[in-house]
Design a protein around this motif. Structure first.
Motif, mmCIF file in Angstrom:
data_model
loop_
_atom_site.group_PDB
_atom_site.id
_atom_site.type_symbol
_atom_site.label_atom_id
_atom_site.label_comp_id
_atom_site.label_asym_id
_atom_site.label_seq_id
_atom_site.Cartn_x
_atom_site.Cartn_y
_atom_site.Cartn_z
ATOM 1 N N UNK A 151 0.849 -1.194 0.000
ATOM 2 C CA UNK A 151 0.000 0.000 0.000
ATOM 3 C C UNK A 151 0.880 1.237 0.000
ATOM 4 N N UNK A 152 0.592 2.192 -0.923
ATOM 5 C CA UNK A 152 1.359 3.430 -1.017
ATOM 6 C C UNK A 152 0.595 4.570 -0.346
ATOM 7 N N UNK A 153 1.333 5.602 0.079
ATOM 8 C CA UNK A 153 0.712 6.823 0.574
ATOM 9 C C UNK A 153 0.203 6.740 2.006
ATOM 10 N N UNK A 154 0.800 5.890 2.846
ATOM 11 C CA UNK A 154 0.370 5.768 4.253
ATOM 12 C C UNK A 154 0.806 7.021 5.005
ATOM 13 N N UNK A 155 -0.164 7.683 5.672
ATOM 14 C CA UNK A 155 0.148 8.920 6.386
ATOM 15 C C UNK A 155 -0.342 8.924 7.834
ATOM 16 N N UNK A 156 -1.251 8.017 8.207
ATOM 17 C CA UNK A 156 -1.821 8.061 9.558
ATOM 18 C C UNK A 156 -1.775 6.673 10.192
ATOM 19 N N UNK A 157 -1.759 6.633 11.532
ATOM 20 C CA UNK A 157 -1.796 5.327 12.216
ATOM 21 C C UNK A 157 -3.101 4.589 11.968
ATOM 22 N N UNK A 158 -4.174 5.348 11.711
ATOM 23 C CA UNK A 158 -5.459 4.703 11.438
ATOM 24 C C UNK A 158 -5.394 3.916 10.133
ATOM 25 N N UNK A 159 -4.715 4.476 9.131
ATOM 26 C CA UNK A 159 -4.569 3.757 7.858
ATOM 27 C C UNK A 159 -3.742 2.486 8.063
ATOM 28 N N UNK A 160 -2.707 2.587 8.889
ATOM 29 C CA UNK A 160 -1.881 1.421 9.176
ATOM 30 C C UNK A 160 -2.719 0.316 9.820
ATOM 31 N N UNK A 161 -3.518 0.703 10.820
ATOM 32 C CA UNK A 161 -4.333 -0.279 11.529
ATOM 33 C C UNK A 161 -5.334 -0.936 10.593
ATOM 34 N N UNK A 162 -5.972 -0.147 9.751
ATOM 35 C CA UNK A 162 -6.968 -0.692 8.825
ATOM 36 C C UNK A 162 -6.333 -1.707 7.882
ATOM 37 N N UNK A 163 -5.209 -1.322 7.270
ATOM 38 C CA UNK A 163 -4.566 -2.200 6.286
ATOM 39 C C UNK A 163 -4.041 -3.471 6.950
ATOM 40 N N UNK A 164 -3.491 -3.329 8.179
ATOM 41 C CA UNK A 164 -3.012 -4.518 8.883
ATOM 42 C C UNK A 164 -4.162 -5.486 9.142
ATOM 43 N N UNK A 165 -5.309 -4.911 9.558
ATOM 44 C CA UNK A 165 -6.490 -5.739 9.835
ATOM 45 C C UNK A 165 -7.000 -6.404 8.553
ATOM 46 N N UNK A 166 -6.856 -5.671 7.417
ATOM 47 C CA UNK A 166 -7.350 -6.221 6.142
ATOM 48 C C UNK A 166 -6.426 -7.284 5.577
ATOM 49 N N UNK A 167 -5.241 -7.430 6.142
ATOM 50 C CA UNK A 167 -4.340 -8.474 5.687
ATOM 51 C C UNK A 167 -3.274 -8.008 4.728
#
Length: 717
Positions: free
Chosen positions: A667-683
């Motif tokens: 995933x490109x363009x990660x800027x917030x911890x919320x985005x990190x958490x979402x993507x980690x949860x999505x696999x």
């Protein structure tokens, strides 16, 4: 050897005419004069074979000069070519009556000059040969007169046979206008036996135009006792067909030196004139469409500039490029492409007035010279009509084809005062229309000229940058979302542009693609990235990988696997540490060559990722056809991940697709911890973005690797 005398008061014109004259034949020798008097003095001692003179000169004009030349005994029938910028026929008539042979309109068309000069030199040689034959005949006649009367009659009969055998029409007219002699060629042309002409009112048998011309010229010879310079005429034959002749008129004298007859010799040059016209047409017209070409268009523009400068009127130039022509030509072949160009030319001609000119500039470019316009509305009305007409479908071999046109418009004198300037500005406006999507028209503005100059400067600086190695690679970390460990970096190009600082590739890569400089730039990027990754491994981080972006141009113009092998060999980096990022465009429009090269890259041990996945015309079929190892989710789907259900659904779908096909997903363009958490949860396994680190110079990235912890964000999770 042929001698050509050139007379022009301007040195630049003399030099141009001299170069042209020397190109007429190998044995040409030129004598150039700025002063007509000096030229006349020269010709009194040396008769030339051709005189080329300007009409308008301070000392005397072309007509007066011609009169002086004809007064020289040995120059009475030397061909004189007068060059004039005046279109008024009065000047031509004046020069003709003075004895000029031919005319050329200034500015001189080089091809036309060469053709006419060669013909006039050939004519001169024919004249000299004819004079020699005439002298021989005259001597023979004098000898015959001393012989017996029967021998005299036989000689005269033989002379008549000789004249009859000449490939020219010969007639003799006395002072009363009666025909004293006509040879067989004249009788055949006029469809009346030659002997029936003897004793007839010669002028009364001719057309009104020919009658008046011959009367006037014959009277001049009876009065002056001197031959006229050769001249060209158009004569209709009895069938009404126009034929061209080169005519000479000479006096016939009695024993006391009195002119008793005028002998006229007419040599047909119809084939030569047609050949000249054909060559001139070829030089000025497109071979496919038979439309005027750039050369003729430029001449007409110059004529319009001269006319409008005097009248105060304006004209417009439309420069147009067909949209979508190349795909049609590539798909259907050149025959269909050529037919489409012919049909476009026909439609364009249907849009314009008779006074306008439609030209083909080459390729799929056309131009229209719109004359006598009353205001801007006329220009825009024609442009709209062209767009509408070319939007209509074309039918070739039963197949419907659609194209369009991007049109750039300039107006005189608002957008330029010279032909080259108007053409260049119209071309700029056309490219602006093309850049806006095509099938539109745009008027030229000064900002386009400014942008074009900036573009030229950018290209020059970019070429210098390649030679002087002004480029630098920045590296953005790529992180394992589960462990927060750095797994590699993407190599991103930057330009240390003098006077501008570090410049983003968004500024210069389009120019690099357009000019082909992307090839040496990309070669440097691959080589430098591999060398830098080898340094990481030597530092002990031998599990890190580096990702580089490849251009579609590279797959079209060079062998990519060979490039990668060379960079890996030179750096000592193992192939598995190198990742290649390509766009969907490359695989969507990829050929068998692209497919083969991607598989070869994988066999080497390197991996291939699709960059910005989901933003193009995605098709799942290429994922199975081509050798792909991973996908990169574009930042546009990550930006509003937490707030936009559509973006979240797309991101989840790409992650799921990657899992199903066994592809890695970054995933490109990660800027917030919320985005990190979402993507980690999505696999999603990997990510990069400002949250983990902005792109940084190589030394800063190495410092990051040498820091106490290899974890970028320990608090995440």
């Amino acid at each position: 050897m042929s001698i050509i005398v050139i007379i022009d008061d301007r040195a630049i014109n003399r030099n141009i005419l001299k170069r042209l004259a020397l190109a007429v034949a190998q044995d040409v020798k030129t004598h150039c004069f700025a002063s007509p008097s000096e030229a006349i003095a020269f010709m009194k001692h040396q008769a030339p074979d051709l005189v080329v003179t300007d009409y308008s000169m301070p000392e005397m004009d072309g007509a007066d000069l011609t009169t002086h030349i004809r007064a020289i005994e040995d120059c009475q029938d030397v061909p004189v070519m007068v060059i004039t910028a005046f279109s008024d026929r009065t000047f031509r008539i004046k020069a003709l009556e003075a004895g000029a042979t031919d005319f050329l309109q200034s500015p001189v068309d080089h091809n036309e000059f060469l053709s006419r000069a060669r013909n006039l030199l050939a004519l001169r040689k024919e004249q000299l040969a004819a004079k020699s034959r005439a002298s021989n005949l005259e001597r023979e006649l004098m000898n015959v007169e001393r012989q017996h009367e029967e021998e005299l009659r036989n000689s005269i009969e033989r002379l008549g046979q000789v004249i009859d055998s000449l490939p020219a029409m010969v007639t003799a007219v006395d002072t009363g206008g009666r025909c004293a002699f006509a040879n067989a060629a004249w009788g055949e042309f006029m469809n009346k036996p030659s002997h029936e002409w003897v004793g007839l009112d010669f002028y009364g048998q001719l057309t009104e135009v020919a009658r008046e011309r011959n009367k006037r010229l014959d009277l001049k010879i009876f009065s002056s006792g001197r031959a006229l310079p050769p001249y060209e005429v158009e004569i209709p034959d009895p069938m009404g067909h126009i034929r061209f002749f080169l005519v000479t008129k000479s006096p016939l004298l009695d024993g006391y030196g009195n002119v008793t007859h005028v002998v006229t010799t007419s040599t047909e040059i119809t084939d030569r004139k047609r050949a000249e016209a054909h060559l001139l047409h070829i030089a000025h017209h497109d071979s496919l469409t038979d439309l005027p070409n750039r050369t003729l268009l430029t001449l007409r523009i110059e004529e319009q500039i001269n006319a409008c400068r005097k009248s105060g009127k304006i004209f417009a130039l439309h420069f147009l490029d067909l949209d979508r022509f190349k795909p049609i030509n590539d798909a259907l072949g050149h025959r269909s492409g050529d037919r489409l160009l012919e049909m476009v030319g026909e439609r364009l001609q249907s849009c314009v007035k008779q006074s306008d000119l439609v030209a083909r500039m080459g390729g799929d470019e056309f131009a229209i010279l719109q004359t006598d316009i009353r205001g801007p509305d006329d220009t825009l009305t024609l442009a709209r009509r062209i767009v509408d007409v070319l939007e209509e479908p074309f039918y070739i071999d039963g197949q419907e084809l659609r194209t369009g046109a991007s049109i750039g418009i300039t107006r005189y004198p608002e957008d330029g005062i010279g032909s080259e300037e108007l053409l260049r500005h119209a071309d700029m406006a056309m490219y602006q229309a093309k850049a806006e999507g095509g099938n539109v028209y745009r008027l030229f503005s000064t900002t386009m000229d400014h942008d074009a100059r900036q573009s030229i400067a950018l290209e020059a600086e970019l070429r210098h940058a390649v030679l002087s190695e002004q480029f630098e690679l920045y590296y953005q970390p790529q992180v394992n979302l589960q462990t927060n460990e750095i797994v590699g970096a993407e190599a991103l190009l930057r330009w240390n542009r003098p006077g501008h600082g570090v410049v983003s590739p968004l500024v210069f890569l389009p120019m690099a693609e357009e000019t082909g400089l992307i090839i040496p730039i990309s070669e440097w990027v691959v080589t430098a990235a591999c060398a830098e990754a080898k340094r990481w491994h030597d530092m002990g981080h031998d599990d890190l990988r580096v990702a580089v972006n490849l251009s579609p141009t590279q797959f079209r113009k060079q062998n990519v696997p060979s490039l990668l092998e060379m960079a890996l060999d030179n750096s000592g980096l193992r192939a598995s540490a190198l990742e290649i990022e390509i766009t969907e465009h490359i695989v969507m429009h990829g050929s068998e060559v692209v497919e083969r090269e991607l598989k070869q890259i994988q066999r080497m041990g390197s991996r291939v990722f699709i960059d910005d996945f989901g933003t193009g015309y995605s098709s799942l079929s290429y994922l199975s056809r081509f050798s792909i190892n991973g996908l990169k989710i574009d930042r546009c789907f990550i930006k509003n991940l937490e707030h936009d259900p559509n973006d979240a659904a797309i991101a989840n779908a790409i992650i799921g697709l990657g899992k199903s096909l066994g592809l890695e997903v970054i995933a490109e363009g990660i800027e917030t911890p919320e985005q990190v958490a979402y993507l980690r949860e999505a696999g999603c396994l990997y990510a990069q973005g400002y949250y983990y680190g902005r792109p940084m110079p190589a030394d800063q990235f190495r410092e990051l690797l040498d820091s106490k912890s290899s974890l970028l964000v320990a608090s995440t999770g």
